[in-house]
Design a protein around this motif. Sequence first.
Motif, PDB file in Angstrom:
ATOM      1  N   HIS A   1       0.862  -1.182   0.000  1.00  0.00           N
ATOM      2  CA  HIS A   1       0.000   0.000   0.000  1.00  0.00           C
ATOM      3  C   HIS A   1       0.889   1.220   0.000  1.00  0.00           C
TER       4      HIS A   1
ATOM      5  N   GLU B   1       1.859   4.762   1.004  1.00  0.00           N
ATOM      6  CA  GLU B   1       1.544   5.784   2.015  1.00  0.00           C
ATOM      7  C   GLU B   1       1.844   7.173   1.460  1.00  0.00           C
ATOM      8  N   MET B   2       2.993   7.273   0.786  1.00  0.00           N
ATOM      9  CA  MET B   2       3.422   8.503   0.124  1.00  0.00           C
ATOM     10  C   MET B   2       4.324   8.035  -1.021  1.00  0.00           C
TER      11      MET B   2
ATOM     12  N   VAL C   1       7.112   5.454  -0.339  1.00  0.00           N
ATOM     13  CA  VAL C   1       6.892   4.958   1.032  1.00  0.00           C
ATOM     14  C   VAL C   1       5.737   3.953   0.991  1.00  0.00           C
ATOM     15  N   TYR C   2       6.047   2.683   1.141  1.00  0.00           N
ATOM     16  CA  TYR C   2       5.062   1.614   0.975  1.00  0.00           C
ATOM     17  C   TYR C   2       4.953   0.752   2.230  1.00  0.00           C
ATOM     18  N   SER C   3       3.717   0.451   2.610  1.00  0.00           N
ATOM     19  CA  SER C   3       3.473  -0.531   3.662  1.00  0.00           C
ATOM     20  C   SER C   3       3.326  -1.903   3.033  1.00  0.00           C
ATOM     21  N   TYR C   4       3.707  -2.926   3.785  1.00  0.00           N
ATOM     22  CA  TYR C   4       3.574  -4.309   3.321  1.00  0.00           C
ATOM     23  C   TYR C   4       2.307  -4.913   3.921  1.00  0.00           C
ATOM     24  N   LEU C   5       1.445  -5.403   3.049  1.00  0.00           N
ATOM     25  CA  LEU C   5       0.211  -6.057   3.477  1.00  0.00           C
ATOM     26  C   LEU C   5       0.496  -7.562   3.603  1.00  0.00           C
ATOM     27  N   PRO C   6      -0.471  -8.361   4.089  1.00  0.00           N
ATOM     28  CA  PRO C   6      -0.123  -9.761   4.422  1.00  0.00           C
ATOM     29  C   PRO C   6       0.617 -10.521   3.317  1.00  0.00           C
TER      30      PRO C   6
ATOM     31  N   PHE D   1       4.066  -9.029   3.008  1.00  0.00           N
ATOM     32  CA  PHE D   1       4.829  -9.324   4.212  1.00  0.00           C
ATOM     33  C   PHE D   1       5.392 -10.739   4.160  1.00  0.00           C
TER      34      PHE D   1
ATOM     35  N   LEU E   1       8.342 -10.721   1.831  1.00  0.00           N
ATOM     36  CA  LEU E   1       9.436 -10.034   2.525  1.00  0.00           C
ATOM     37  C   LEU E   1      10.124 -10.963   3.525  1.00  0.00           C
TER      38      LEU E   1
ATOM     39  N   GLU F   1      11.733   5.298   2.259  1.00  0.00           N
ATOM     40  CA  GLU F   1      11.861   4.446   3.436  1.00  0.00           C
ATOM     41  C   GLU F   1      11.914   3.031   2.901  1.00  0.00           C
TER      42      GLU F   1
ATOM     43  N   ILE G   1      13.573  -1.262   3.434  1.00  0.00           N
ATOM     44  CA  ILE G   1      14.201  -2.254   4.307  1.00  0.00           C
ATOM     45  C   ILE G   1      15.470  -2.771   3.653  1.00  0.00           C
TER      46      ILE G   1
END
Lengths: 414, 414
Positions: free
Chosen positions: B33, B35-36, B39-44, B47, B50, B155, B157
Amino acid sequence: MRFSHLFTATRRDAPKDEVAKNAQLLVRAGFIHKEMAGVYSYLPLGFRVLKKIENIIREEMDAIGGQEVLLTALQDPDVWKKSGRWSDDVVDNWFKTTLANGAEAGIANTHEEPLTALMREHVRSYRDLPRYVYQIQDKFRNELRAKSGLMRGREFIMKDLYSFTKDENELERFHEKCAEAYLRIFRRVGLGELTYRTFASGGAFSKYSDEFQTLSEAGEDTIYVDKEKGIAVNKEVYTDEALADLGLKKENLVEAKAIEVGNIFKLGTRFSEALGLTYRDEDGAEKPVVMGSYGIGLGRLMGAAVEVFSDEKGIVWPEEIAPFAYHLIALGAERTVRARADEIYDMFAASGAEALYDDREESAGVKFADAELIGIPTVIIVSEKTLSAGEDRVEVRRRATGASRMARIGDIVT
Amino acid sequence: MRFSHLFTATRRDAPKDEVAKNAQLLVRAGFIHKEMAGVYSYLPLGFRVLKKIENIIREEMDAIGGQEVLLTALQDPDVWKKSGRWSDDVVDNWFKTTLANGAEAGIANTHEEPLTALMREHVRSYRDLPRYVYQIQDKFRNELRAKSGLMRGREFIMKDLYSFTKDENELERFHEKCAEAYLRIFRRVGLGELTYRTFASGGAFSKYSDEFQTLSEAGEDTIYVDKEKGIAVNKEVYTDEALADLGLKKENLVEAKAIEVGNIFKLGTRFSEALGLTYRDEDGAEKPVVMGSYGIGLGRLMGAAVEVFSDEKGIVWPEEIAPFAYHLIALGAERTVRARADEIYDMFAASGAEALYDDREESAGVKFADAELIGIPTVIIVSEKTLSAGEDRVEVRRRATGASRMARIGDIVT
């Protein structure tokens, strides 16, 4: 792991810039490193403890239907403005930064807003609920003072789960289920007997929230414990009305200092209404999703364990979160002792048991002092003395009690 | 995992704000997803990918003697001033923030400085070397533009390992050992055949650095590949002198676009001298520690895999980093089909095989489209047709080739 390989050195003296026992011991034993006040790096031994705590929490969150994600530290101000929590006047511990294009960005102190915004893209109808989403990740809070070691950090690792449910009944059911999972977590990390579900102030949506408080003189909170019933009340709601609500009697309560190791809140529709997270119910009506949040600080849990399980010699880790199960010590430089200790270390490795093997050329005094400081539950000693009692004999010493006995190594490594 | 339980929904259309294929597909399939920008969030699902990449990297770093730590995002300016890298004129992509007491703090874009400072407390003599310390953790870089999805983030990892050695020979040996480990990592994640060790510009301490470049039209780098020798040269050092140094001939080289998925640098004494990390050698002389750094971006690796392993229908995950090994589809609502698919899902669970089970009440078209978009390597289909061929029969479809065959479920789940 061989001690000679481990890069961290222990220290005899407590660091002068630490006042909290947990930080003093964890720094001395080489588990953590202070980068700034309230900002600690985890070194190999500390990292191992952290991973054990993480695994226990992950298992329990998965067991109640949690789905793991990883949200970001960098935050878009827009989602926080919608809930009214961007302003420093409302949230006084934001860390903020500036993007290369001049725009502001936040560094997450919590994740209700971004996760609520994210869920808008995935929740449409009652069929998409309930959902339980969690992560294990860093939080940043701009504390003016940070003197409690791992117990109150400016940067700290937290498990935060958020529940998305259709209504208050569904929220209530999950709230209880998660409270039970929390008690299992605290039992599994070794803090069970000292940790109480504690009623605290609730906020806008519910009369009380639930804290989980571990009895410790180092705690910042004062609670009143009913040991019989196994619950407690935070001083902040210690009123006749609350006692009546909770069915508690003053004469059964004991005052104690405690560390808040977890908390669960009913958020209601505070964030879903602000950010427009709605669903269509069975009748086609659009309703706001009802939310809850459920936090545990992993570093704080580690710090709390050190506060309550330590003595003048060092840390005394509970079995389940100890960096290693066994601390193998070869005493003396004799080739026979070394060869036997090497064999035993290989036996541990082959059996899958986790052992720290002190293979250094150091005196017995240094090795014992380090073992007591580091605090691994079971110390296995190989020496001329144990060999003279038999090739298969070792001395087994319990860190917690100091009790020592001779044993057959085959009875330990199976 | 049951699809009905998974909280993410897929999207038919690519998000309008993404230009990179990896971001378009990963967002559509519900892996990440935004965010900006950058800048990405990991969904299930993301994840899980990852974590698989993380585990492969961790195994290979542990195998070459790496010790895992976790350093902080918040940074004390003092250590960076010592190396001259605090100023925005020197490092142009810092994120900085302000502490509650008004002091400045950095948000880590790399960790040479804090780790070098930390090692001062643990390295005294030649006996304490070599040491190899790594972490898998967030980095923050204030990029002006971030349009490449997971391939260039603000951002992101990263696995970063730092070597601390006595001299250049010891550095050189570890450098080669780590280069081999990197090639194993890229093979294991499925990018081996497309990834080349690539000579690039070196910096102050050594003539060349080593990059690991994955051939892809989406890459930002241009490299010249000698497929026979299995190595490449970055355009930035593509000179007659460099080719002579490396024993390469122009006529054997093919120009290609590539994604930098890893890099290793000889740092020499640049940071140890600046921060005072020294050791006493066998003769009691004090010498600066010789360092190297070794990076792999986990998100970038995931993004690169999507760039090279995808088609017009979606992602085609390599086996080792796929979110699940099997995508089980129950076709149709018939009770017999559902019951049999449930049994097979239980068989997978009992055998420890990881399966995503599409148990939703959706059409065959929707289920197949989602399976193709999500890209799990093996799709197992249970339908009236397969049941009519025999209770134990299923259709097995390979995502990569589309090839389909009937098989006995017992031959798949063992």
